[in-house]
Design an enzyme around this catalytic site. Structure first.
Site, short mmCIF file in Angstrom:
data_model
loop_
_atom_site.label_atom_id
_atom_site.label_comp_id
_atom_site.label_asym_id
_atom_site.label_seq_id
_atom_site.Cartn_x
_atom_site.Cartn_y
_atom_site.Cartn_z
N LYS A 1 0.69 -1.75 0.37
CA LYS A 1 -0.48 -0.28 0.25
C LYS A 1 0.87 1.16 -0.22
O LYS A 1 2.46 1.15 0.30
CB LYS A 1 -0.83 0.15 1.56
N SER B 1 -9.58 0.98 2.96
CA SER B 1 -8.27 1.30 2.21
C SER B 1 -7.96 0.43 1.47
O SER B 1 -6.81 1.40 0.80
CB SER B 1 -8.44 2.74 2.94
N SER C 1 -9.68 -1.81 7.42
CA SER C 1 -8.92 -1.85 6.23
C SER C 1 -8.73 -2.67 5.43
O SER C 1 -7.91 -2.83 4.30
CB SER C 1 -8.40 -0.53 5.85
#
Lengths: 72, 464
Positions: B77, B153, B177
Site C-alpha cells: 500500500k 482503504s 481496511s
C-alpha cells in the site's frame, strides 16, 4: 464525573444549529471551511454528534474519567 | 506463475527450478499487461525489483543461504515508506514529499527474507475510506467484476493479490481496511493484534487504532509472511514490543485441536445481505459453532471508533487542512475537517469507553476461542454507488461498509479475514476473530476451513 463543558455543549447542539456552530468552531481552531466543503462538514458533524451521544450514554458515570493506557 | 502460491514460488526458486529474475520478469510483464484494467498499482519499481531478484539468484548460485521468501514478488500500500519513492498515502498533497531514505520496517523484513518488491499500491486517500475510489489515482477495480469496488482503504493491496499480479501484499487496517477489501476481493487478509506488527515507516492515520498486515491467497502463504513480519521494533514503533511467536511447525497440530467457536449476533448481523448471512452460516456450521454471542456494547463501540478516527485524523491533518484543504479528496476532506472541529473531550470519552468494551470482549473470550462475524454488510457495490440499504434504510457506502469491522479493531483484536468458497460469484469474507495475541487460533480455524473447502481464494473468472 461529568463530561467537560465543551463536549457537553457540543452534544447539546440541535442539528439545525450545526451550520452556525461549525464556522465559529473552525475560527477557534484556526481552520477555514471552504464553501464547497461546508455542507459535507456539517453533515459529518451531525453524524459525529449522534455517534458521540451513543457511546457517552453507554459510558454513563465513567464518561468524564481519564482513559487508561490501552492494552488489547 | 500468475496464481502460484508464495510457498510454491519460494520452493521453486530455492530448488533452482526457476530463477528469481524469471519470476520477477513474469510478474512485471503481467502487471504491465493487466493492471490497466484493475488500477491496483500507483508505482512499479521494475529496476529495483530486477536488481533484488538478481541478488537472490547470485546468493543461490554462490551457495549462500536465502530467506524463506526467496524470489517471491510483493507490493505494498502506498503509505509504506519505500526508499527513494515519495510516500503518497493516496494523496495529492504528498506527491512532492521528500522520498524516505529507508524502507519501512516490514518492507525491510520481507526483503531480508528474499522477497522482491515490485511496486506501491492504490488506496483511499490517507486511508480514510472503505472503497478505494481515489480522487487522484482513480478507483481500484474489483478483479472479480471490474465495474465494482475492491473495497478499502487497502483496495490496491487486495486487488493485486486477487488478480494474480503478486502473491503477497501489505496493507493497513484502522477500522477494517484490510478485512473489507480482502472480503470483497476474495483473498485472505490478516489484521493482527494492535501492537503485533511494526508501523515504523507507515504513514499514520489514527495512532490509537492503526494496524498493518499482509494479504495472500492461502492460509499457508499468509502464515509464512506473518512469521517473517513478526518481532519487536520498539525504536521504530513504541507499541511493537512483543517477541515473535512463530506459527511455523505448529499450525497443523493447532488446526486439529478442538476450538470453541461462537457467532457474533445482534449488531454484527443487522442489515447484512442474505447471501452474507448464508456465507457466515456455512463457516459457522463447518466449525460447529452453535452459539450466537451478543456484545451488548458493539454499536456504541463502533460509534466510539468512528469518532476517535475523525478526531485523531483531524488532529494529524490540522496544519494541511488549514493551508490547503481543497487539495484533499473531497470525501476525505469533509470528514477530516469535521474531525478537526470536534472537542477533545469526545476523543477522551471514546478512549475511556475502549477499556469498557475490551473488558466485555475479554469476558466473552473466557468461553470461546474464536468468534465469527461477516467482514462486510454486502458483496462489492458498484463503483460510484454512494448509498446502500441497511435494514431498509439508505446509508452511505463509504461510512458504513465497516459497520462489522470497526468494533473489533477498536479493541485491537486479531482477525483473519477469509473468503468463503463461492466460485463464480462475487466474493464474501468472514472475520475469524481471536483473543488478543492469539493469532495462532485464528490461523488454526482458517486452516481447518480451508482444508474443508469452506474458504478459498479463486482466480477471477472471465474478467482477466
Amino acid at each position: 464525573m461529568a463530561l467537560d463543558a465543551e463536549t457537553t455543549a457540543f452534544l447539546a447542539l440541535d442539528d439545525f444549529e450545526m451550520a452556525a456552530w461549525a464556522p465559529r468552531r473552525a475560527a477557534e481552531r484556526g481552520v477555514e471551511l471552504p464553501a464547497p466543503a461546508l455542507p459535507g462538514v456539517i453533515d459529518n458533524l451531525v453524524l459525529l454528534k449522534s455517534q458521540t451521544a451513543l457511546f457517552v450514554a453507554a459510558l454513563g458515570e465513567a464518561a468524564g474519567e481519564a482513559p487508561e493506557t490501552f492494552q488489547p | 506463475m500468475s496464481f502460484c502460491s508464495v510457498v510454491e514460488i519460494a520452493g521453486e526458486v530455492r530448488a533452482g527450478r526457476v530463477t528469481a529474475r524469471a519470476v520477477t520478469e513474469a510478474t512485471l510483464s503481467r502487471i504491465q499487461r493487466l493492471d490497466g484494467g484493475i488500477n491496483a498499482f500507483t508505482a512499479v519499481t521494475a529496476e529495483r525489483a530486477l536488481a533484488a531478484a538478481e541478488a537472490v539468484d547470485a546468493d543461490l548460485a554462490a551457495g549462500r543461504p536465502v530467506g524463506p521468501l526467496a524470489g517471491v514478488p510483493f507490493a505494498v500500500k502506498n503509505l509504506f515508506d519505500l526508499e527513494g519513492l515519495p510516500t503518497l498515502a493516496g494523496s495529492k498533497i504528498r506527491r512532492a514529499a521528500a522520498p524516505p531514505a529507508h524502507d519501512a520496517t516490514l518492507v525491510q523484513r520481507l526483503t531480508a527474507a528474499g522477497a522482491v518488491l515490485v511496486g506501491a499500491l492504490n488506496m483511499d486517500e490517507f486511508a480514510y475510506g472503505f472503497v478505494t475510489e481515489n480522487a487522484h489515482d482513480g478507483p481500484v477495480r474489483n478483479p472479480h467484476d471490474p465495474t465494482r469496488i475492491a473495497g478499502g482503504s487497502s483496495g490496491g493491496s487486495a486487488a493485486a493479490v486477487a488478480a494474480g499480479l503478486v502473491p503477497l501484499t501489505l496493507g493497513s487496517d484502522t477500522n477494517g481496511s484490510i478485512r473489507i477489501p480482502a472480503g470483497l476481493c476474495g483473498v485472505f487478509g490478516l489484521k493482527p493484534t494492535y501492537g503485533r506488527l511494526s508501523r515504523q515507516g507507515v504513514f499514520p492515520f489514527v495512532e490509537s487504532l492503526d494496524h498493518v498486515g499482509p494479504f495472500a491467497r492461502s492460509v499457508e502463504d499468509l502464515a509464512l509472511a506473518y512469521d517473517v513480519l513478526q518481532g519487536p521494533d520498539p525504536s521504530g514503533d513504541p507499541i511493537c514490543i512483543r517477541d515473535a511467536e512463530p506459527l511455523a511447525g505448529r499450525l497443523d497440530a493447532l488446526a486439529e485441536q478442538p476450538l470453541r467457536v461462537g457467532v457474533l449476533g445482534g449488531w454484527f448481523q443487522q442489515g447484512a445481505f442474505p447471501e452474507v448471512l448464508a456465507a457466515l452460516g456455512r463457516v459457522a456450521d463447518a466449525l460447529e459453532a452453535r452459539d450466537e454471542v451478543t456484545l451488548q456494547n458493539a454499536q456504541a463501540a463502533r460509534a466510539a471508533a468512528f469518532c476517535l478516527t475523525a478526531f485523531e485524523g483531524g488532529e494529524l491533518h490540522h496544519e494541511d487542512l488549514a493551508r490547503r484543504a481543497m487539495d484533499y479528496d473531497p470525501a476525505v476532506r469533509d470528514r477530516l475537517l469535521a474531525g478537526a472541529l470536534l472537542p477533545a473531550g469526545v476523543a477522551e470519552a471514546a478512549k475511556r469507553f475502549r477499556t469498557i468494551f475490551r473488558d466485555e470482549v475479554r469476558e466473552v473470550f473466557q468461553r470461546y476461542d474464536i468468534l465469527l462475524a461477516p467482514a462486510s454488510v454486502c458483496p462489492a457495490p458498484p463503483i460510484g454507488q454512494a448509498t446502500m440499504e441497511m435494514d431498509g434504510v439508505p446509508v452511505s457506502v463509504r461510512k458504513n461498509l465497516g459497520a462489522f469491522t470497526q468494533p473489533i479493531s477498536y479493541v485491537g483484536l486479531p482477525v483473519l479475514a477469509a473468503p468463503v468458497n463461492r466460485p463464480g460469484q462475487l466474493p464474501i469474507g468472514v472475520q475469524i476473530i481471536a483473543p488478543p495475541w492469539r493469532e495462532d487460533l485464528a490461523f488454526a480455524a482458517a486452516l481447518r476451513l480451508q482444508r474443508a473447502g469452506v474458504v478459498a481464494a479463486h482466480p477471477p473468472t472471465g474478467a482477466l
